[in-house]
Design an enzyme around this catalytic site. Structure first.
Site, PDB file in Angstrom:
ATOM      1  N   HIS A 134       0.765  -1.106  -0.141  1.00  0.00           N
ATOM      2  CA  HIS A 134       0.142  -0.111   0.003  1.00  0.00           C
ATOM      3  C   HIS A 134       1.030   1.293   0.039  1.00  0.00           C
ATOM      4  CE1 HIS A 134      -3.178   3.041   1.129  1.00  0.00           C
ATOM      5  NE2 HIS A 134      -2.164   3.227   2.310  1.00  0.00           N
ATOM      6  N   GLU A 200     -10.455   2.810   3.286  1.00  0.00           N
ATOM      7  CA  GLU A 200      -9.225   1.729   3.555  1.00  0.00           C
ATOM      8  C   GLU A 200      -9.776   0.635   4.437  1.00  0.00           C
ATOM      9  OE1 GLU A 200      -6.415   4.445   5.184  1.00  0.00           O
ATOM     10  OE2 GLU A 200      -5.673   5.259   3.484  1.00  0.00           O
TER      11      GLU A 200
HETATM   12 MN    MN Z   1      -5.533   4.178   7.378  1.00  0.00          MN
END
Ligand code: MN
Length: 427
Positions: A134, A200
């Site tokens: 990420h 997220e």
């Molecule tokens: Mn986060």
């Protein structure tokens, strides 16, 4: 370990989320009744507040389930956590004594009749950035491939302190936030609803034991302090974030809300699924090294239900074992300064992304900053979340003939207020 058989028949379904091997902890209410502590078993909830009131299941001298949160229970420590879980497995097990069965049977509530609430009183919240996949994706988009990974990344788990006050339980609607947006070029910033609102996919680690003021904890000690885990959606306004984040990190872009799943899956239930963090390029300093594997093999998925669509559409699929830092490493790092953690603190893992395009845990990654909109099975595309989209997160560890499920983490995004400062609108 095989499926532990229960006299609660629905707990024995091979594809069920809540067998005796799981027994996650939550807080629920029915109709207009008070909030109570409960344990998920099959499609029911065992009302442990009621059992304690009846003088059954006494965990300690004083009542720990009188208040509708698991904080008092957590503060009793790992030995009690273990004992209580074994006791539940015994009295709910297929070989339980008839007297235990009768008492517990009368304290079962169908999950379908229950409203879930936050399972803990969350004291403090820090969100980490512990998945390298990420970090590379977002870093590449924000700063270019040469500067994707900050120079500290391989040495410590980066984080920011977030807000506990906007952590909400699954099912709570989320209002699209307003904020300062800065378009590329020389134009001044403008104040407007976020146009790049995102989710997220994370795991939240619930801290069940405190650390001492002034005294850091080791990674091994940190692991014993983590009570369990929940699914976490760290709602993020990417346009507010790109403008505000330097030099002190995210602030309003991440403060709107964090949604968590209602059931705390305990560290004890996850023991069979232990796995190591990703291979390291550089050795960590001793105070952050894992003495044993401290991640868990947990399959995770994100689905989206656009307004009017019949069923949720898959958006991403990944696994918690993609993390570069584990929750105990995050917690150990959190205490290096001597700042104490408290019972009920939560640590976000950071967005969990795999290396394949369909395994990225946020829309900004999936759509590569909006340049490659994500297809929704023929029902349109998405670069970011649109009004009235519902985001659904699920997770489960797969055992031999059973699942340890996390339930769902759900949130619907409502349109921004026409005027956020008008005082006549009600959320
Ligand atoms: Mn986060």
């Amino acid at each position: 370990m095989p499926l532990l058989k229960s006299w609660v028949e629905s707990a024995n379904a091979p594809d069920g989320q809540f067998p005796l091997n799981n027994l996650p902890y939550g807080v629920f209410s029915t109709e207009n009744g008070p909030r109570r502590c409960g344990v998920a078993v099959g499609d029911s909830i065992l009302d442990v507040t009621a059992l304690e009131e009846r003088g059954y299941l006494n965990v300690c001298e004083t009542r720990v389930f009188a208040a509708p949160s698991w904080n008092a229970f957590m503060s009793l420590g790992p030995e009690t956590w273990r004992r209580f879980r074994s006791h539940l497995q015994a009295v709910l097990g297929a070989r339980a004594a008839q007297a235990d069965r009768d008492v517990c049977f009368n304290a079962l509530v169908p999950q379908a009749d229950a409203t879930m609430h936050l399972p803990v009183e969350i004291r403090g919240y820090a969100d980490f950035y512990g998945c390298k996949n990420h970090a590379i994706n977002v870093g590449t988009m924000f700063r270019g491939p040469e500067n994707a990974l900050p120079s500290n990344y391989l040495h410590l788990p980066i984080a920011y302190n977030g807000r506990a006050s906007s952590i909400v339980v699954s099912g709570t609607d989320i209002r699209r936030p307003w904020g300062q947006l800065k378009d590329p070029g020389g134009a001044p910033p403008r104040f407007a609803p976020s146009e790049r609102f995102d989710f997220e996919l994370e795991l939240g680690a619930i801290v069940g034991q405190p650390s001492k003021f002034g005294k850091p904890v080791t990674v091994a000690e940190a692991e014993t302090m983590i009570f369990g885990y929940v699914l976490l959606n760290d709602w993020s306004a990417r346009d507010i974030q790109t403008w505000e984040y330097q030099p002190l990190g995210p602030f309003q872009s991440k403060a709107t809300a964090n949604t968590i799943s209602p059931w705390i899956v305990t560290s004890l239930a996850l023991q069979p699924f232990r796995t190591s963090t990703q291979p390291r390029e550089v050795q960590l300093l001793p105070h952050l090294q894992e003495p044993l594997p401290m991640l868990f093999d947990i399959d995770l998925e994100v689905l989206m239900l656009p307004s009017g669509a019949g069923e949720p559409l898959p958006v991403a699929r990944t696994n918690y074992k993609e993390m570069y830092y584990s929750a105990p490493q995050n917690l150990a790092h959190h205490t290096t300064s001597g700042c104490p953690v408290e019972v009920g603190d939560m640590l976000g893992s950071g967005t969990i992304s795999g290396t394949e395009p369909g395994s990225r845990g946020s829309l900004v990654e999936l759509s590569w900053g909006g340049k490659e909109p994500v297809g929704l099975n023929g029902v349109g595309t998405r670069s970011f979340i649109e009004d009235n989209d519902t985001i659904i997160m699920r997770g489960a560890s797969r055992g031999d003939g059973y699942l340890v499920g996390f339930g769902e983490c759900v949130g619907k995004v409502l349109p921004a207020y026409a005027d956020p400062y008008a005082r006549d609108e009600v959320l």
